[in-house]
Design a protein around this motif. Structure first.
Motif, PDB file in Angstrom:
ATOM      1  N   ALA A   4       9.518 -16.129 -36.518  1.00  0.00           N
ATOM      2  CA  ALA A   4       9.422 -14.668 -36.503  1.00  0.00           C
ATOM      3  C   ALA A   4       8.341 -14.226 -35.520  1.00  0.00           C
ATOM      4  O   ALA A   4       8.527 -13.264 -34.769  1.00  0.00           O
ATOM      5  CB  ALA A   4       9.125 -14.132 -37.896  1.00  0.00           C
ATOM      6  N   LEU A   5       7.219 -14.941 -35.516  1.00  0.00           N
ATOM      7  CA  LEU A   5       6.141 -14.626 -34.581  1.00  0.00           C
ATOM      8  C   LEU A   5       6.590 -14.861 -33.140  1.00  0.00           C
ATOM      9  O   LEU A   5       6.336 -14.036 -32.260  1.00  0.00           O
ATOM     10  CB  LEU A   5       4.907 -15.472 -34.902  1.00  0.00           C
ATOM     11  N   THR A  11      10.142 -10.442 -27.783  1.00  0.00           N
ATOM     12  CA  THR A  11      10.533  -9.025 -27.732  1.00  0.00           C
ATOM     13  C   THR A  11       9.456  -8.196 -27.042  1.00  0.00           C
ATOM     14  O   THR A  11       9.759  -7.347 -26.210  1.00  0.00           O
ATOM     15  CB  THR A  11      10.788  -8.493 -29.155  1.00  0.00           C
ATOM     16  N   PHE A  12       8.196  -8.462 -27.373  1.00  0.00           N
ATOM     17  CA  PHE A  12       7.071  -7.759 -26.756  1.00  0.00           C
ATOM     18  C   PHE A  12       7.055  -7.986 -25.246  1.00  0.00           C
ATOM     19  O   PHE A  12       6.938  -7.040 -24.464  1.00  0.00           O
ATOM     20  CB  PHE A  12       5.768  -8.246 -27.403  1.00  0.00           C
ATOM     21  N   LEU A  13       7.192  -9.246 -24.839  1.00  0.00           N
ATOM     22  CA  LEU A  13       7.183  -9.569 -23.408  1.00  0.00           C
ATOM     23  C   LEU A  13       8.390  -8.979 -22.689  1.00  0.00           C
ATOM     24  O   LEU A  13       8.266  -8.498 -21.558  1.00  0.00           O
ATOM     25  CB  LEU A  13       7.116 -11.083 -23.206  1.00  0.00           C
ATOM     26  N   ARG A  14       9.555  -8.971 -23.339  1.00  0.00           N
ATOM     27  CA  ARG A  14      10.746  -8.366 -22.736  1.00  0.00           C
ATOM     28  C   ARG A  14      10.515  -6.871 -22.520  1.00  0.00           C
ATOM     29  O   ARG A  14      10.893  -6.317 -21.499  1.00  0.00           O
ATOM     30  CB  ARG A  14      11.971  -8.586 -23.611  1.00  0.00           C
ATOM     31  N   LYS A  61      14.510   1.166 -22.528  1.00  0.00           N
ATOM     32  CA  LYS A  61      15.155   0.311 -23.514  1.00  0.00           C
ATOM     33  C   LYS A  61      15.728  -0.913 -22.813  1.00  0.00           C
ATOM     34  O   LYS A  61      16.478  -0.791 -21.844  1.00  0.00           O
ATOM     35  CB  LYS A  61      16.291   1.044 -24.236  1.00  0.00           C
ATOM     36  N   ALA A  62      15.356  -2.075 -23.311  1.00  0.00           N
ATOM     37  CA  ALA A  62      15.889  -3.337 -22.793  1.00  0.00           C
ATOM     38  C   ALA A  62      16.709  -3.991 -23.897  1.00  0.00           C
ATOM     39  O   ALA A  62      16.229  -4.166 -25.013  1.00  0.00           O
ATOM     40  CB  ALA A  62      14.754  -4.258 -22.372  1.00  0.00           C
TER      41      ALA A  62
END
Length: 125
Positions: A4-5, A11-14, A61-62
């Motif tokens: 999950a981490l 997701t943060f980097l994307r 939005k990605a």
């Protein structure tokens, strides 16, 4: 727990990557950056750009598929975004005489960014 981490980090980097792509894309279209990742009043604005007398509040939005990106701006997201816009405008009185709008830039793999002008209405009151 670690997966999950790891997923959150990806997701943060994307998201950061997508914001940079959107910023470069809008710069190439003649927009000038005013702020990036502005957060206030429980909302966040990914990019605040200006071109001429227009201040553009941009949601980036990605998603894996462009169709998923297009449907990602929900009513709740628009409300939070609009609260952050109102907060930014309250702190920047020079913006009062300008035109404002909410644009979106959608990012999907192996596709050109899609810039939607006036993607949604700002809730100003």
């Amino acid at each position: 727990m670690e997966s999950a981490l790891a997923r959150r980090r990806v997701t943060f980097l994307r998201g950061h990557y997508a914001e940079w792509v959107a910023l470069l894309f809008l710069l190439a279209k003649g927009y000038r950056p005013l702020a990036r990742r502005y957060a206030a009043a429980g909302g966040e604005i990914d990019l605040i750009m200006m071109r001429g007398d227009i201040i553009v509040f941009v949601e980036v939005k990605a998603r894996g598929l462009m169709d998923n990106a297009l449907s990602a701006i929900t009513a709740t997201k628009r409300q939070r975004f609009s609260r952050a816009v109102r907060a930014w405008l309250a702190r920047h009185p020079h913006a009062q005489g300008k035109t404002w709008r909410a644009d979106a830039v959608f990012i999907a793999p192996k596709r050109w960014p899609q810039h939607i002008v006036s993607a949604f209405e700002l809730e100003m009151f």
